[in-house]
Design a protein around this motif. Structure first.
Motif, PDB file in Angstrom:
ATOM      1  N   TYR A  67       1.409   8.485  -2.976  1.00 48.33           N
ATOM      2  CA  TYR A  67       0.384   7.813  -3.772  1.00 48.33           C
ATOM      3  C   TYR A  67      -0.615   7.112  -2.857  1.00 48.33           C
ATOM      4  O   TYR A  67      -0.253   6.632  -1.781  1.00 48.33           O
ATOM      5  CB  TYR A  67       1.031   6.745  -4.671  1.00 48.33           C
ATOM      6  N   TYR A  84      -3.253   3.876  -3.211  1.00 44.25           N
ATOM      7  CA  TYR A  84      -3.724   2.746  -3.988  1.00 44.25           C
ATOM      8  C   TYR A  84      -4.809   2.019  -3.224  1.00 44.25           C
ATOM      9  O   TYR A  84      -4.832   2.029  -2.002  1.00 44.25           O
ATOM     10  CB  TYR A  84      -2.592   1.734  -4.237  1.00 44.25           C
ATOM     11  N   LEU A 116      -3.069  -3.705  -7.495  1.00 43.44           N
ATOM     12  CA  LEU A 116      -3.218  -2.392  -6.872  1.00 43.44           C
ATOM     13  C   LEU A 116      -3.630  -1.387  -7.946  1.00 43.44           C
ATOM     14  O   LEU A 116      -3.032  -1.348  -9.021  1.00 43.44           O
ATOM     15  CB  LEU A 116      -1.911  -1.928  -6.223  1.00 43.44           C
ATOM     16  N   LEU A 157      -4.339   2.731  -8.755  1.00 41.28           N
ATOM     17  CA  LEU A 157      -4.004   4.062  -8.274  1.00 41.28           C
ATOM     18  C   LEU A 157      -5.254   4.921  -8.162  1.00 41.28           C
ATOM     19  O   LEU A 157      -6.021   5.060  -9.117  1.00 41.28           O
ATOM     20  CB  LEU A 157      -2.998   4.703  -9.231  1.00 41.28           C
ATOM     21  N   THR A 209      15.942   3.852  -7.514  1.00 41.10           N
ATOM     22  CA  THR A 209      16.674   2.593  -7.414  1.00 41.10           C
ATOM     23  C   THR A 209      15.996   1.556  -6.546  1.00 41.10           C
ATOM     24  O   THR A 209      16.012   0.371  -6.840  1.00 41.10           O
ATOM     25  CB  THR A 209      18.085   2.868  -6.855  1.00 41.10           C
ATOM     26  N   TYR A 233       9.273   1.751  -4.578  1.00 40.55           N
ATOM     27  CA  TYR A 233       8.388   2.462  -3.684  1.00 40.55           C
ATOM     28  C   TYR A 233       8.447   1.875  -2.282  1.00 40.55           C
ATOM     29  O   TYR A 233       8.720   0.691  -2.105  1.00 40.55           O
ATOM     30  CB  TYR A 233       6.947   2.355  -4.181  1.00 40.55           C
ATOM     31  N   PHE A 254       5.866   1.250   0.839  1.00 40.20           N
ATOM     32  CA  PHE A 254       4.437   1.204   1.131  1.00 40.20           C
ATOM     33  C   PHE A 254       4.192   1.262   2.626  1.00 40.20           C
ATOM     34  O   PHE A 254       4.983   0.745   3.421  1.00 40.20           O
ATOM     35  CB  PHE A 254       3.828  -0.093   0.582  1.00 40.20           C
ATOM     36  N   ARG A 306       9.677   3.859 -17.763  1.00 37.22           N
ATOM     37  CA  ARG A 306      10.899   4.221 -17.062  1.00 37.22           C
ATOM     38  C   ARG A 306      11.538   3.013 -16.387  1.00 37.22           C
ATOM     39  O   ARG A 306      12.757   2.886 -16.362  1.00 37.22           O
ATOM     40  CB  ARG A 306      10.618   5.312 -16.033  1.00 37.22           C
ATOM     41  N   LEU A 323       9.129  -3.042 -12.007  1.00 33.79           N
ATOM     42  CA  LEU A 323       9.445  -3.460 -10.643  1.00 33.79           C
ATOM     43  C   LEU A 323       8.713  -4.737 -10.292  1.00 33.79           C
ATOM     44  O   LEU A 323       7.580  -4.956 -10.718  1.00 33.79           O
ATOM     45  CB  LEU A 323       9.056  -2.360  -9.643  1.00 33.79           C
ATOM     46  N   TYR A 378       7.467  -7.001  -6.904  1.00 31.07           N
ATOM     47  CA  TYR A 378       7.221  -6.954  -5.470  1.00 31.07           C
ATOM     48  C   TYR A 378       6.713  -8.316  -5.005  1.00 31.07           C
ATOM     49  O   TYR A 378       6.052  -9.030  -5.749  1.00 31.07           O
ATOM     50  CB  TYR A 378       6.150  -5.917  -5.119  1.00 31.07           C
ATOM     51  N   PRO A 428       3.269  -4.653  -0.019  1.00 28.53           N
ATOM     52  CA  PRO A 428       4.266  -5.220  -0.921  1.00 28.53           C
ATOM     53  C   PRO A 428       5.679  -4.853  -0.476  1.00 28.53           C
ATOM     54  O   PRO A 428       5.919  -3.745  -0.009  1.00 28.53           O
ATOM     55  CB  PRO A 428       3.936  -4.564  -2.263  1.00 28.53           C
ATOM     56  N   PHE A 461       9.684  -4.718  -1.831  1.00 33.75           N
ATOM     57  CA  PHE A 461      10.417  -4.551  -3.079  1.00 33.75           C
ATOM     58  C   PHE A 461      11.372  -5.712  -3.324  1.00 33.75           C
ATOM     59  O   PHE A 461      12.079  -6.145  -2.421  1.00 33.75           O
ATOM     60  CB  PHE A 461      11.177  -3.230  -3.000  1.00 33.75           C
ATOM     61  N   MET A 486      14.188  -3.834  -9.404  1.00 38.60           N
ATOM     62  CA  MET A 486      13.844  -2.815 -10.374  1.00 38.60           C
ATOM     63  C   MET A 486      14.679  -3.054 -11.620  1.00 38.60           C
ATOM     64  O   MET A 486      15.895  -3.230 -11.522  1.00 38.60           O
ATOM     65  CB  MET A 486      14.103  -1.410  -9.856  1.00 38.60           C
ATOM     66  N   LEU A 518       3.834  -9.304  -7.420  1.00 33.25           N
ATOM     67  CA  LEU A 518       3.270  -8.208  -8.198  1.00 33.25           C
ATOM     68  C   LEU A 518       4.321  -7.632  -9.127  1.00 33.25           C
ATOM     69  O   LEU A 518       5.466  -7.395  -8.721  1.00 33.25           O
ATOM     70  CB  LEU A 518       2.767  -7.098  -7.267  1.00 33.25           C
ATOM     71  N   GLN A 535       6.624   1.580 -14.094  1.00 37.02           N
ATOM     72  CA  GLN A 535       6.660   3.016 -13.822  1.00 37.02           C
ATOM     73  C   GLN A 535       6.627   3.773 -15.137  1.00 37.02           C
ATOM     74  O   GLN A 535       7.511   3.608 -15.984  1.00 37.02           O
ATOM     75  CB  GLN A 535       7.916   3.359 -13.038  1.00 37.02           C
ATOM     76  N   LYS A 587       3.228   7.686 -13.026  1.00 38.21           N
ATOM     77  CA  LYS A 587       2.473   6.706 -12.259  1.00 38.21           C
ATOM     78  C   LYS A 587       3.079   5.317 -12.344  1.00 38.21           C
ATOM     79  O   LYS A 587       3.718   4.959 -13.323  1.00 38.21           O
ATOM     80  CB  LYS A 587       1.028   6.638 -12.774  1.00 38.21           C
ATOM     81  N   LEU A 588       2.809   4.569 -11.292  1.00 39.27           N
ATOM     82  CA  LEU A 588       3.193   3.158 -11.246  1.00 39.27           C
ATOM     83  C   LEU A 588       1.931   2.337 -11.488  1.00 39.27           C
ATOM     84  O   LEU A 588       0.965   2.468 -10.747  1.00 39.27           O
ATOM     85  CB  LEU A 588       3.781   2.835  -9.876  1.00 39.27           C
ATOM     86  N   VAL A 589       1.944   1.509 -12.522  1.00 35.25           N
ATOM     87  CA  VAL A 589       0.786   0.703 -12.887  1.00 35.25           C
ATOM     88  C   VAL A 589       1.064  -0.749 -12.523  1.00 35.25           C
ATOM     89  O   VAL A 589       2.082  -1.312 -12.940  1.00 35.25           O
ATOM     90  CB  VAL A 589       0.492   0.811 -14.401  1.00 35.25           C
ATOM     91  N   PHE A 590       0.156  -1.365 -11.754  1.00 34.46           N
ATOM     92  CA  PHE A 590       0.349  -2.731 -11.278  1.00 34.46           C
ATOM     93  C   PHE A 590      -0.394  -3.735 -12.137  1.00 34.46           C
ATOM     94  O   PHE A 590      -1.466  -3.460 -12.667  1.00 34.46           O
ATOM     95  CB  PHE A 590      -0.162  -2.862  -9.847  1.00 34.46           C
ATOM     96  N   GLY A 591       0.157  -4.930 -12.213  1.00 38.07           N
ATOM     97  CA  GLY A 591      -0.573  -6.072 -12.731  1.00 38.07           C
ATOM     98  C   GLY A 591      -1.447  -6.667 -11.644  1.00 38.07           C
ATOM     99  O   GLY A 591      -1.444  -6.204 -10.501  1.00 38.07           O
TER     100      GLY A 591
END
Lengths: 114, 109
Positions: free
Chosen positions: A33, A35, A43, A45, A100, A103, A105, B31, B34, B36, B43, B45, B48, B88, B92, B96-100
């Motif tokens: 990906y 970002y 972030l 995408l 699990t 991601y 980065f 799904r 997460l 961060y 970021p 982790f 999750m 953050l 998921q 795609k992973l969508v961030f705030g």
């Protein structure tokens, strides 16, 4: 960050110049990906690649192109840089088989377009 | 359109305080959610979450997900100056992973 390498770390471009941001991972992950992170925007995408040979647009793809060269490498190209593309760019990877640990980065590329 | 909203955007507290950060979401084909922590660079982790009502803990940090109400909280107890960072939240979806936007947390000594 271990496993995902981005180059360069810093870059200053003039408006209209082109450049390619490189990302390589040694984690044997399928998905990669790109970002961008702007102040106060989180972030967003740009493009992603779910597997080798495929790429798809994300939230903010305009002005960018990508290439998934092989499983390891996913590059982001700016054909004609604009000041609005000043940002920090992150490459990320994840394996589709196991979410699990979230991601991984890269350390980011700080791009300034003047 | 998928979206993730975090609140507050900024928070300043004293060392030793407990803080709660919020994350609400509207994402199709959910799904996982997460959390961060981002300091100067990429970021890193934290958690999750995939199931409602099950708290995840790591030291002074804990998080829980409510899939019915579509939100999550991140708690930090006995805060330390090293907890200062942007936190953050990301959700998921199918692909795609969508961030705030992130919450900037500042811990003053």
């Amino acid at each position: 960050n271990a496993g995902v390498t981005q180059t360069p770390k810093f870059q200053v471009l003039k408006t209209g110049q082109s450049m390619t941001l490189q990302c390589a991972q040694d984690m044997n992950h399928n998905s990669m990906y790109w970002y961008r992170q702007d102040p106060g925007m989180g972030l967003r995408l740009i493009y992603y690649s779910a597997s080798e040979g495929t790429t798809d647009k994300g939230e903010v793809p305009n002005g960018y192109n990508v290439s998934r060269l092989n499983k390891r490498e996913f590059s982001l190209r700016l054909e004609s840089a604009a000041p609005s593309q000043t940002s920090v760019y992150f490459c990320a990877t994840i394996t589709g088989a196991a979410l699990t640990y979230g991601y991984t980065f890269g350390s980011g590329t700080r791009l300034t377009v003047v | 359109e998928d979206k993730v909203v975090q609140s507050p955007l900024s928070l300043v507290v004293h060392e030793g305080d407990t803080v709660t950060l919020n994350c609400s979401y509207e994402v199709t084909n959910f799904r996982s959610l997460l959390w961060y922590k981002q300091e100067k660079k990429a970021p890193t982790f934290l958690f999750m979450l995939t199931s409602s009502g099950i708290e995840k803990k790591s030291g002074r940090l804990s998080s829980i997900l409510d899939k019915k109400e579509l939100f999550s909280i991140l708690n930090i107890t006995a805060t330390q100056t090293g907890d200062s960072a942007v936190y953050l939240c990301a959700v998921q979806g199918a692909q795609k992973l969508v961030f705030g936007q992130g919450t900037r947390l500042t811990i003053n000594p």
